[in-house]
Design a protein around this motif. Structure first.
Motif, mmCIF file in Angstrom:
data_model
loop_
_atom_site.group_PDB
_atom_site.id
_atom_site.type_symbol
_atom_site.label_atom_id
_atom_site.label_comp_id
_atom_site.label_asym_id
_atom_site.label_seq_id
_atom_site.Cartn_x
_atom_site.Cartn_y
_atom_site.Cartn_z
ATOM 1 N N PRO A 8 0.817 -1.218 0.000
ATOM 2 C CA PRO A 8 0.000 0.000 0.000
ATOM 3 C C PRO A 8 0.849 1.266 0.000
ATOM 4 N N TYR A 16 -6.653 -1.311 1.510
ATOM 5 C CA TYR A 16 -6.779 -0.623 0.226
ATOM 6 C C TYR A 16 -6.819 -1.603 -0.934
ATOM 7 N N SER A 146 -13.252 3.450 4.112
ATOM 8 C CA SER A 146 -11.867 3.924 4.095
ATOM 9 C C SER A 146 -11.539 4.743 5.334
ATOM 10 N N LEU A 208 -6.793 6.290 -5.987
ATOM 11 C CA LEU A 208 -7.116 5.020 -5.331
ATOM 12 C C LEU A 208 -7.838 4.091 -6.303
#
Length: 232
Positions: A8, A16, A146, A208
């Motif tokens: 990540p 993620y 998140s 993302l």
């Protein structure tokens, strides 16, 4: 069996990667998504690399994928373990001796972000907003989730020089998300060409993209794997 090692970016949350990991697992691969101690002031790049290598264990046939800040750790893993393929996604591509803290000014990221804001009609002088640059293409469910996994990144990693004298001798691919507002695709193309001589492939989504477009990213990773496997 191929093992995808998913590293990540800032904050260090393996969460993620979970949509891409699920896609790759469904396709019959082993997946190791690594949690890194982002907030730990005692953990720099060497400690990050140690953690990834330990998580991999004795697995072989590795594909290492680094997101954003993870592009500093991923090559260090390749220098320590046999790796079939290295992939950087919206990555902070390092140079020898450069700290992640120096990367921003060295690459001109801030100017590139501001220019992209002007092109897309945002105020480049507005206060930095997480939703604008990171969450804009996520579902509300993803945004809520998140928030539970978001962590700060300590200064330890940003102060650690990239220790390799040269890029590891591993087939390398670079992926840029077309809608990335933080590292605009045009900026990523320039940096990848300048530092690695590579033209990035593009996928939809923002910074993302592994959350917003996991299938498209998994498809691209798989195409890379097949291409490398067919190399003489």
């Amino acid at each position: 069996m191929t093992t995808y090692v998913l590293i990540p970016g800032a904050g260090g949350s393996a969460w993620y990667w979970h949509p891409v990991g699920a896609e790759l697992s469904r396709r019959g691969h082993d997946v190791v998504a690594v949690d890194l101690p982002g907030p730990d002031p005692g953990a720099g790049l060497p400690e990050y690399a140690d953690l990834v290598v330990d998580a991999v264990g004795d697995r072989s046939d590795l594909v290492v994928v680094g997101q954003s800040l993870g592009a500093y750790t991923a090559p260090l893993v390749c220098a320590r373990r046999p790796v079939s393929l290295l992939v950087l996604v919206n990555g902070m591509i390092p140079r020898p001796g450069e700290t992640p803290g120096e990367w921003w000014a060295h690459t001109g990221q801030e100017a590139a972000r501001r220019a992209n804001d002007v092109r897309e009609g945002r105020d480049p002088d507005a206060e930095f907003d997480l939703a604008t640059y990171f969450l804009h293409d996520l579902s509300q469910e993803q945004i809520d989730a998140s928030a539970e996994h978001m962590q700060e990144e300590s200064e330890a990693v940003f102060a650690t020089p990239f220790p390799l004298d040269a890029w590891p001798a591993v087939p390398t691919r670079v992926v840029a998300a077309r809608g990335d507002r933080f590292f605009p695709a045009e900026f990523q193309r320039r940096v990848a060409q300048d530092r690695l001589g590579i033209t990035p492939d593009e996928v939809p989504g923002g910074h993302l993209t592994a959350l917003s477009h996991p299938k498209e990213l998994a498809d691209l990773l798989e195409s890379y794997l097949h291409a490398v496997a067919s190399m003489p």
